[in-house]
Design a protein around this motif. Structure first.
Motif, PDB file in Angstrom:
ATOM      1  N   GLU A 153       7.262  10.997  -3.599  1.00 48.74           N
ATOM      2  CA  GLU A 153       8.036  12.150  -4.362  1.00 48.74           C
ATOM      3  C   GLU A 153       7.627  12.657  -5.373  1.00 48.74           C
ATOM      4  O   GLU A 153       7.506  11.689  -6.489  1.00 48.74           O
ATOM      5  CB  GLU A 153       9.451  11.549  -4.302  1.00 48.74           C
ATOM      6  CG  GLU A 153      10.351  11.692  -3.040  1.00 48.74           C
ATOM      7  CD  GLU A 153      11.888  11.551  -3.167  1.00 48.74           C
ATOM      8  OE1 GLU A 153      12.311  12.055  -4.312  1.00 48.74           O
ATOM      9  OE2 GLU A 153      12.507  10.546  -2.786  1.00 48.74           O
ATOM     10  N   TYR A 154       7.266  13.843  -5.565  1.00 44.09           N
ATOM     11  CA  TYR A 154       6.888  14.303  -6.907  1.00 44.09           C
ATOM     12  C   TYR A 154       7.871  14.903  -7.687  1.00 44.09           C
ATOM     13  O   TYR A 154       8.941  15.735  -7.047  1.00 44.09           O
ATOM     14  CB  TYR A 154       5.789  15.461  -6.603  1.00 44.09           C
ATOM     15  CG  TYR A 154       4.663  15.128  -5.958  1.00 44.09           C
ATOM     16  CD1 TYR A 154       3.524  14.902  -6.975  1.00 44.09           C
ATOM     17  CD2 TYR A 154       4.285  14.735  -4.767  1.00 44.09           C
ATOM     18  CE1 TYR A 154       2.122  14.288  -6.560  1.00 44.09           C
ATOM     19  CE2 TYR A 154       3.007  14.091  -4.266  1.00 44.09           C
ATOM     20  CZ  TYR A 154       2.036  14.013  -5.271  1.00 44.09           C
ATOM     21  OH  TYR A 154       0.675  13.518  -4.750  1.00 44.09           O
ATOM     22  N   ILE A 159       0.808  -1.219   0.058  1.00 48.15           N
ATOM     23  CA  ILE A 159       0.135   0.130  -0.076  1.00 48.15           C
ATOM     24  C   ILE A 159       1.111   1.251  -0.199  1.00 48.15           C
ATOM     25  O   ILE A 159       1.626   1.263   0.811  1.00 48.15           O
ATOM     26  CB  ILE A 159      -0.802   0.088   1.296  1.00 48.15           C
ATOM     27  CG1 ILE A 159      -1.949  -0.995   1.190  1.00 48.15           C
ATOM     28  CG2 ILE A 159      -1.682   1.323   1.289  1.00 48.15           C
ATOM     29  CD1 ILE A 159      -2.590  -1.197   2.637  1.00 48.15           C
ATOM     30  N   LYS A 160       0.764   2.156  -0.866  1.00 50.72           N
ATOM     31  CA  LYS A 160       1.463   3.416  -1.088  1.00 50.72           C
ATOM     32  C   LYS A 160       0.349   4.608  -0.894  1.00 50.72           C
ATOM     33  O   LYS A 160      -0.539   4.326  -1.438  1.00 50.72           O
ATOM     34  CB  LYS A 160       2.308   3.343  -2.378  1.00 50.72           C
ATOM     35  CG  LYS A 160       3.507   2.484  -2.285  1.00 50.72           C
ATOM     36  CD  LYS A 160       4.330   2.373  -3.552  1.00 50.72           C
ATOM     37  CE  LYS A 160       5.095   3.781  -3.450  1.00 50.72           C
ATOM     38  NZ  LYS A 160       5.999   3.992  -4.709  1.00 50.72           N
ATOM     39  N   SER A 161       1.020   5.654  -0.201  1.00 57.00           N
ATOM     40  CA  SER A 161       0.128   6.797  -0.036  1.00 57.00           C
ATOM     41  C   SER A 161       0.717   8.084  -0.778  1.00 57.00           C
ATOM     42  O   SER A 161       2.156   7.911  -0.797  1.00 57.00           O
ATOM     43  CB  SER A 161      -0.084   7.002   1.318  1.00 57.00           C
ATOM     44  OG  SER A 161      -0.245   8.344   1.450  1.00 57.00           O
ATOM     45  N   SER A 218       1.603   1.174 -15.237  1.00 58.75           N
ATOM     46  CA  SER A 218       1.949   1.989 -13.904  1.00 58.75           C
ATOM     47  C   SER A 218       1.031   2.912 -13.608  1.00 58.75           C
ATOM     48  O   SER A 218      -0.073   3.184 -14.346  1.00 58.75           O
ATOM     49  CB  SER A 218       3.375   2.634 -14.516  1.00 58.75           C
ATOM     50  OG  SER A 218       2.915   3.731 -15.543  1.00 58.75           O
ATOM     51  N   VAL A 219       1.007   3.345 -12.421  1.00 55.35           N
ATOM     52  CA  VAL A 219      -0.122   4.353 -11.915  1.00 55.35           C
ATOM     53  C   VAL A 219       0.810   5.736 -11.133  1.00 55.35           C
ATOM     54  O   VAL A 219       1.599   5.271 -10.443  1.00 55.35           O
ATOM     55  CB  VAL A 219      -0.954   3.678 -10.829  1.00 55.35           C
ATOM     56  CG1 VAL A 219      -1.755   4.667 -10.435  1.00 55.35           C
ATOM     57  CG2 VAL A 219      -1.400   2.482 -11.403  1.00 55.35           C
ATOM     58  N   ALA A 220       0.460   6.814 -11.752  1.00 54.47           N
ATOM     59  CA  ALA A 220       1.006   8.024 -11.177  1.00 54.47           C
ATOM     60  C   ALA A 220      -0.158   9.031 -10.893  1.00 54.47           C
ATOM     61  O   ALA A 220      -1.380   9.140 -11.263  1.00 54.47           O
ATOM     62  CB  ALA A 220       1.943   8.537 -12.268  1.00 54.47           C
ATOM     63  N   HIS A 221       0.109   9.981  -9.609  1.00 55.06           N
ATOM     64  CA  HIS A 221      -0.780  10.977  -9.359  1.00 55.06           C
ATOM     65  C   HIS A 221      -0.253  12.289  -9.979  1.00 55.06           C
ATOM     66  O   HIS A 221       1.009  12.468  -9.647  1.00 55.06           O
ATOM     67  CB  HIS A 221      -0.636  10.860  -7.813  1.00 55.06           C
ATOM     68  CG  HIS A 221      -1.663  11.969  -7.313  1.00 55.06           C
ATOM     69  ND1 HIS A 221      -1.206  13.102  -6.613  1.00 55.06           N
ATOM     70  CD2 HIS A 221      -2.987  12.023  -7.119  1.00 55.06           C
ATOM     71  CE1 HIS A 221      -2.295  13.801  -6.205  1.00 55.06           C
ATOM     72  NE2 HIS A 221      -3.332  13.082  -6.843  1.00 55.06           N
ATOM     73  N   VAL A 231       3.540  17.779 -12.743  1.00 53.92           N
ATOM     74  CA  VAL A 231       4.222  17.398 -11.686  1.00 53.92           C
ATOM     75  C   VAL A 231       3.433  16.040 -11.155  1.00 53.92           C
ATOM     76  O   VAL A 231       2.125  15.893 -11.072  1.00 53.92           O
ATOM     77  CB  VAL A 231       4.094  18.375 -10.879  1.00 53.92           C
ATOM     78  CG1 VAL A 231       4.519  17.996  -9.450  1.00 53.92           C
ATOM     79  CG2 VAL A 231       4.753  19.867 -10.901  1.00 53.92           C
ATOM     80  N   LEU A 232       4.244  14.987 -11.016  1.00 58.40           N
ATOM     81  CA  LEU A 232       3.819  13.752 -10.715  1.00 58.40           C
ATOM     82  C   LEU A 232       4.350  13.018  -9.945  1.00 58.40           C
ATOM     83  O   LEU A 232       5.763  13.070  -9.492  1.00 58.40           O
ATOM     84  CB  LEU A 232       3.308  12.922 -11.937  1.00 58.40           C
ATOM     85  CG  LEU A 232       4.137  12.500 -12.824  1.00 58.40           C
ATOM     86  CD1 LEU A 232       5.024  11.067 -12.271  1.00 58.40           C
ATOM     87  CD2 LEU A 232       3.808  12.215 -14.355  1.00 58.40           C
ATOM     88  N   CYS A 233       3.832  11.829  -9.063  1.00 61.86           N
ATOM     89  CA  CYS A 233       4.489  11.073  -8.326  1.00 61.86           C
ATOM     90  C   CYS A 233       3.986   9.531  -8.858  1.00 61.86           C
ATOM     91  O   CYS A 233       3.026   9.439  -9.185  1.00 61.86           O
ATOM     92  CB  CYS A 233       4.306  11.041  -6.883  1.00 61.86           C
ATOM     93  SG  CYS A 233       2.702  10.475  -6.343  1.00 61.86           S
ATOM     94  N   GLU A 234       5.096   8.660  -8.893  1.00 61.00           N
ATOM     95  CA  GLU A 234       4.781   7.298  -9.338  1.00 61.00           C
ATOM     96  C   GLU A 234       4.313   6.558  -7.866  1.00 61.00           C
ATOM     97  O   GLU A 234       5.130   6.085  -7.242  1.00 61.00           O
ATOM     98  CB  GLU A 234       6.208   6.655  -9.944  1.00 61.00           C
ATOM     99  CG  GLU A 234       6.386   6.996 -11.326  1.00 61.00           C
ATOM    100  CD  GLU A 234       7.665   6.675 -11.892  1.00 61.00           C
ATOM    101  OE1 GLU A 234       7.676   6.463 -13.075  1.00 61.00           O
ATOM    102  OE2 GLU A 234       8.526   6.098 -11.115  1.00 61.00           O
ATOM    103  N   LEU A 235       3.116   6.293  -8.138  1.00 59.80           N
ATOM    104  CA  LEU A 235       2.485   5.369  -7.010  1.00 59.80           C
ATOM    105  C   LEU A 235       2.701   3.878  -7.065  1.00 59.80           C
ATOM    106  O   LEU A 235       3.365   3.524  -6.161  1.00 59.80           O
ATOM    107  CB  LEU A 235       0.792   5.824  -7.031  1.00 59.80           C
ATOM    108  CG  LEU A 235       0.206   6.780  -6.342  1.00 59.80           C
ATOM    109  CD1 LEU A 235      -1.008   6.826  -6.466  1.00 59.80           C
ATOM    110  CD2 LEU A 235       0.634   6.952  -4.961  1.00 59.80           C
ATOM    111  N   LEU A 236       2.699   3.625  -8.374  1.00 57.94           N
ATOM    112  CA  LEU A 236       2.829   2.097  -8.387  1.00 57.94           C
ATOM    113  C   LEU A 236       3.644   1.989  -9.802  1.00 57.94           C
ATOM    114  O   LEU A 236       2.918   2.451 -10.924  1.00 57.94           O
ATOM    115  CB  LEU A 236       1.567   1.155  -8.429  1.00 57.94           C
ATOM    116  CG  LEU A 236       1.158   1.043  -7.325  1.00 57.94           C
ATOM    117  CD1 LEU A 236      -0.275   0.062  -7.314  1.00 57.94           C
ATOM    118  CD2 LEU A 236       2.008   0.294  -6.038  1.00 57.94           C
TER     119      LEU A 236
END
Length: 121
Positions: free
Chosen positions: A10-11, A3-5, A36-39, A19-24
């Motif tokens: 790190e963005y 589980i990652k939050s 892959s999933v990024a926010h 601007v993104l962070c790689e969640l998975l």
């Protein structure tokens, strides 16, 4: 169980200025997964640069904010709850048309790779 939050993520800014962070991402988590999933975040009044992914399908899922999605010669307003399909080799960019951050998930299959992303003229 993994589980990652986003609170611990790190963005960074990618080539299209999102601007993104790689969640998975399989390379980060050493997982066998086909995407892959990024926010992603875009400030009010800003937009990503026109770009394309050469060999990947991308799906944006809008979480917060308002925007306008551009894919090739089409553009439409987007809002929370919208899922946007972006085919490979499509020129794409998204702009924040609201007063708050535009926040969305980017699901990329096969998983996102920097060398697969290309800025458009």
């Amino acid at each position: 169980m993994l589980i990652k939050s986003i609170k611990n993520c790190e963005y960074f800014q990618v080539a299209d200025e999102t601007v993104l962070c790689e969640l998975l991402h399989p390379k980060n988590e050493n997982l066998k997964m086909g995407c892959s999933v990024a926010h992603a975040l875009i400030e009010p009044g800003r937009a990503s640069l026109p770009h394309k992914l050469k060999s990947s399908v991308e799906i944006y899922y809008i979480i917060e904010g308002e925007g306008r999605m551009h894919i090739d010669n089409e553009s439409r307003e987007v809002k929370p709850g919208d899922a946007i399909y972006i085919p490979p080799e499509s020129s794409q960019w998204i702009e924040n048309t609201g007063d708050e951050y535009l926040k969305f998930l980017c699901v990329v299959t096969p998983p996102w790779q920097e060398e697969d992303e290309e800025l458009c003229d």
